[in-house]
Design a protein around this motif. Structure first.
Motif, PDB file in Angstrom:
ATOM      1  N   ILE A   1       4.373   5.609  11.099  1.00 51.98           N
ATOM      2  CA  ILE A   1       3.871   4.356  10.530  1.00 51.98           C
ATOM      3  C   ILE A   1       2.860   3.732  11.492  1.00 51.98           C
ATOM      4  O   ILE A   1       3.105   3.648  12.696  1.00 51.98           O
ATOM      5  CB  ILE A   1       5.040   3.379  10.253  1.00 51.98           C
ATOM      6  CG1 ILE A   1       5.991   3.999   9.207  1.00 51.98           C
ATOM      7  CG2 ILE A   1       4.526   2.018   9.779  1.00 51.98           C
ATOM      8  CD1 ILE A   1       7.219   3.164   8.888  1.00 51.98           C
TER       9      ILE A   1
ATOM     10  N   THR B   1      -0.554   1.631   7.515  1.00 47.64           N
ATOM     11  CA  THR B   1      -0.352   2.915   6.819  1.00 47.64           C
ATOM     12  C   THR B   1       1.049   3.471   7.071  1.00 47.64           C
ATOM     13  O   THR B   1       1.522   3.475   8.210  1.00 47.64           O
ATOM     14  CB  THR B   1      -1.399   3.954   7.298  1.00 47.64           C
ATOM     15  OG1 THR B   1      -2.713   3.451   7.023  1.00 47.64           O
ATOM     16  CG2 THR B   1      -1.230   5.294   6.597  1.00 47.64           C
ATOM     17  N   VAL B   2       1.682   3.930   5.987  1.00 51.24           N
ATOM     18  CA  VAL B   2       2.956   4.655   6.084  1.00 51.24           C
ATOM     19  C   VAL B   2       2.642   6.104   5.723  1.00 51.24           C
ATOM     20  O   VAL B   2       2.124   6.391   4.637  1.00 51.24           O
ATOM     21  CB  VAL B   2       4.008   4.084   5.101  1.00 51.24           C
ATOM     22  CG1 VAL B   2       5.291   4.927   5.139  1.00 51.24           C
ATOM     23  CG2 VAL B   2       4.315   2.622   5.425  1.00 51.24           C
ATOM     24  N   TYR B   3       2.915   7.015   6.645  1.00 53.94           N
ATOM     25  CA  TYR B   3       2.621   8.434   6.413  1.00 53.94           C
ATOM     26  C   TYR B   3       3.921   9.236   6.496  1.00 53.94           C
ATOM     27  O   TYR B   3       4.687   9.090   7.456  1.00 53.94           O
ATOM     28  CB  TYR B   3       1.627   8.957   7.466  1.00 53.94           C
ATOM     29  CG  TYR B   3       1.409  10.449   7.366  1.00 53.94           C
ATOM     30  CD1 TYR B   3       0.508  10.977   6.438  1.00 53.94           C
ATOM     31  CD2 TYR B   3       2.142  11.345   8.148  1.00 53.94           C
ATOM     32  CE1 TYR B   3       0.329  12.350   6.316  1.00 53.94           C
ATOM     33  CE2 TYR B   3       1.976  12.716   8.028  1.00 53.94           C
ATOM     34  CZ  TYR B   3       1.063  13.213   7.110  1.00 53.94           C
ATOM     35  OH  TYR B   3       0.909  14.563   6.970  1.00 53.94           O
TER      36      TYR B   3
ATOM     37  N   ASN C   1      -1.394   1.298   2.911  1.00 49.79           N
ATOM     38  CA  ASN C   1      -1.631   2.639   2.385  1.00 49.79           C
ATOM     39  C   ASN C   1      -0.373   3.489   2.612  1.00 49.79           C
ATOM     40  O   ASN C   1       0.114   3.566   3.736  1.00 49.79           O
ATOM     41  CB  ASN C   1      -2.824   3.217   3.164  1.00 49.79           C
ATOM     42  CG  ASN C   1      -3.303   4.530   2.610  1.00 49.79           C
ATOM     43  OD1 ASN C   1      -3.026   4.865   1.468  1.00 49.79           O
ATOM     44  ND2 ASN C   1      -4.037   5.282   3.418  1.00 49.79           N
ATOM     45  N   GLU C   2       0.168   4.089   1.563  1.00 49.37           N
ATOM     46  CA  GLU C   2       1.309   5.001   1.737  1.00 49.37           C
ATOM     47  C   GLU C   2       0.890   6.413   1.334  1.00 49.37           C
ATOM     48  O   GLU C   2       0.390   6.623   0.241  1.00 49.37           O
ATOM     49  CB  GLU C   2       2.509   4.545   0.903  1.00 49.37           C
ATOM     50  CG  GLU C   2       3.754   5.354   1.220  1.00 49.37           C
ATOM     51  CD  GLU C   2       5.049   4.750   0.654  1.00 49.37           C
ATOM     52  OE1 GLU C   2       5.638   5.405  -0.233  1.00 49.37           O
ATOM     53  OE2 GLU C   2       5.455   3.656   1.102  1.00 49.37           O
TER      54      GLU C   2
ATOM     55  N   LYS D   1      12.475   4.273   6.124  1.00 46.09           N
ATOM     56  CA  LYS D   1      11.299   3.405   6.079  1.00 46.09           C
ATOM     57  C   LYS D   1      11.734   1.933   6.033  1.00 46.09           C
ATOM     58  O   LYS D   1      11.208   1.095   6.783  1.00 46.09           O
ATOM     59  CB  LYS D   1      10.438   3.743   4.861  1.00 46.09           C
ATOM     60  CG  LYS D   1       9.181   2.879   4.753  1.00 46.09           C
ATOM     61  CD  LYS D   1       8.339   3.209   3.527  1.00 46.09           C
ATOM     62  CE  LYS D   1       8.873   2.516   2.290  1.00 46.09           C
ATOM     63  NZ  LYS D   1       7.959   2.607   1.138  1.00 46.09           N
TER      64      LYS D   1
END
Length: 428
Positions: free
Chosen positions: A262, A416-418, A247-248, A333
């Motif tokens: 992350i 997840t990458v936030y 999920n990004e 990232k």
């Protein structure tokens, strides 16, 4: 490192842990109340530690209670609430001078435990509720605390990462509670919640210091027994939403510095055999200033103001934090994800394993040198159902080899990458 053996007793309405040790000049008493994390009542639960330590029926205001503690040679008292995996734990801590070191024979410890017991079981109550002025004041304080999370962008980004990462899991619940709950909370409703909590929660009491075990057991029974509670452990095991695609999430706020956080699933928890290798893994990956994240993202490429990682022992999460210029999102990232791939492919030396191992051991020894730190380590073990003597913890970390670290890395999955970025995003 020698630590006296912990004695554990199942008591009436509580579990008692006694650790006699000549190492400490004070006696530390910690009470921990545990319940499953639930949306209902979470804000009441967040309020309670602060309300309880403001007044008791015997010391009916802040000044009287503070004065009573100060009269016992400056006895310290504090409380807080935290998430341990999918469980909500309230901790109450007291540190009191050991009367054995005083010239007069005043029963300091007994008086201190009486105050502790009053805070937990005999809070100030009037007309079927807590003191309204105290409740209103603590609601205001907590409200400010919740609102201020948004001002601390690192904490805010971490909270949002967990919101997305653990969306359908109890762990996503905010341990400080929710603003929308405040209007419905008053002195009576909070007291009602408190009564249920005191009856239902699992209570563990830890006493550490240069003490006589049998005498402590007697005192603890006098002040911590709960006649209405069976002290059942309603432990809530950690749950995960199941495997899903990465999920990004990109959110925009009025910020100058982007927050790239992350989340990974480690699939390893406190008590698992490879937990010790996970500690060493984290040291090499992002836990210390010599780590891959720090050296590559910050030092080598000058892409981050900070770059580090930590793991959540009972939930099985590994979280990466970095502060980057909004325009550097993609590059930062990529480099962070590359460091994880490097760990999986064994791109680190035996010397790095040894260095991380020593740093982890130093950290553990430092933690267990303090009574409260030692209690946290013992409580972690109790939550996981695995009891390991302190000496063995160190030995297990020391046994970690490079191949163990690679095995840990292979288990870790990106979730997840936030990215919290400026309104303009990465535009120049």
């Amino acid at each position: 490192m020698k630590i006296s053996k912990e004695s554990v007793y199942e008591k009436q309405g509580y579990r008692l842990h006694i650790l006699p040790s000549k190492k400490y000049k004070t006696v530390s008493i910690v009470a921990k109340l545990k319940a499953p994390l639930k949306r209902e009542g979470i804000t009441e639960r967040a309020l309670l530690p602060n309300v309880l330590q403001k007044a008791t029926n015997n010391h009916p205001n802040v000044r009287a209670l503070q004065s009573a503690l100060e009269n016992l040679y400056g006895t310290g008292f504090s409380s807080d609430g935290t998430k341990k995996g999918e469980n909500h734990v309230l901790s109450f801590r007291m540190e009191v001078v050991n009367e054995a070191y005083l010239t007069n024979q005043e029963p300091i410890l007994e008086k201190a435990m009486q105050i502790f017991s009053d805070v937990l079981f005999n809070p100030k109550v009037e007309q079927g509720g807590f003191d309204e002025a105290i409740v209103n004041r603590e609601k205001q304080t907590l409200e400010q605390k919740i609102k201020s999370i948004k001002d601390d962008k690192m904490s805010y980004a971490n909270m949002r990462l967990i919101d997305h990462m653990c969306e359908d899991e109890p762990y996503a619940l905010h341990v400080h509670g929710y603003l929308e709950d405040f209007p419905a909370i008053n002195a009576e409703s909070l007291y009602e919640y408190y009564q249920g909590m005191i009856d239902r929660d699992l209570l563990d009491v830890y006493i550490i210091g240069d003490i006589e075990e049998k005498e402590m057991e007697k005192l603890a029974d006098q002040f911590f027994s709960r006649s209405r509670s069976e002290n059942k452990d309603n432990h809530q095991d950690s749950v995960a939403s199941g495997k899903r695609k990465v999920n990004e999430v990109i959110e925009k706020e009025d910020v100058n510095q982007g927050k790239l956080h992350i989340g990974y699933r480690t699939n390893i928890k406190f008590g698992d055999d490879d937990y010790f290798a996970l500690q060493v893994f984290n040291g090499i990956f992002g836990g210390f200033p010599s780590s891959k994240l720090f050296m590559n993202v910050r030092e080598k490429h000058s892409l981050a103001y900070y770059a580090a990682s930590r793991f959540e022992s009972h939930k099985g999460l590994l979280l990466v934090f970095s502060g980057v210029d909004p325009k550097d999102f993609d590059q930062a990232k990529s480099i962070i994800l590359e460091q994880m791939e490097a760990m999986k492919s064994g791109d680190f030396s035996d010397a790095q394993v040894s260095e991380s191992m020593e740093q982890v051991i130093n950290q553990l020894q430092e933690t267990m040198d303090h009574a409260n730190g030692l209690i946290e380590v013992l409580y972690h073990q109790m939550l996981s159902g695995v009891s390991i003597p302190a000496k063995e913890i160190i030995e297990n970390v020391r046994k970690v080899k490079k191949e163990d670290v690679i095995k840990v890395a292979e288990k870790i999955e990106l979730d997840t990458v936030y990215f919290l970025t400026s309104q303009k995003g990465g535009e120049e």
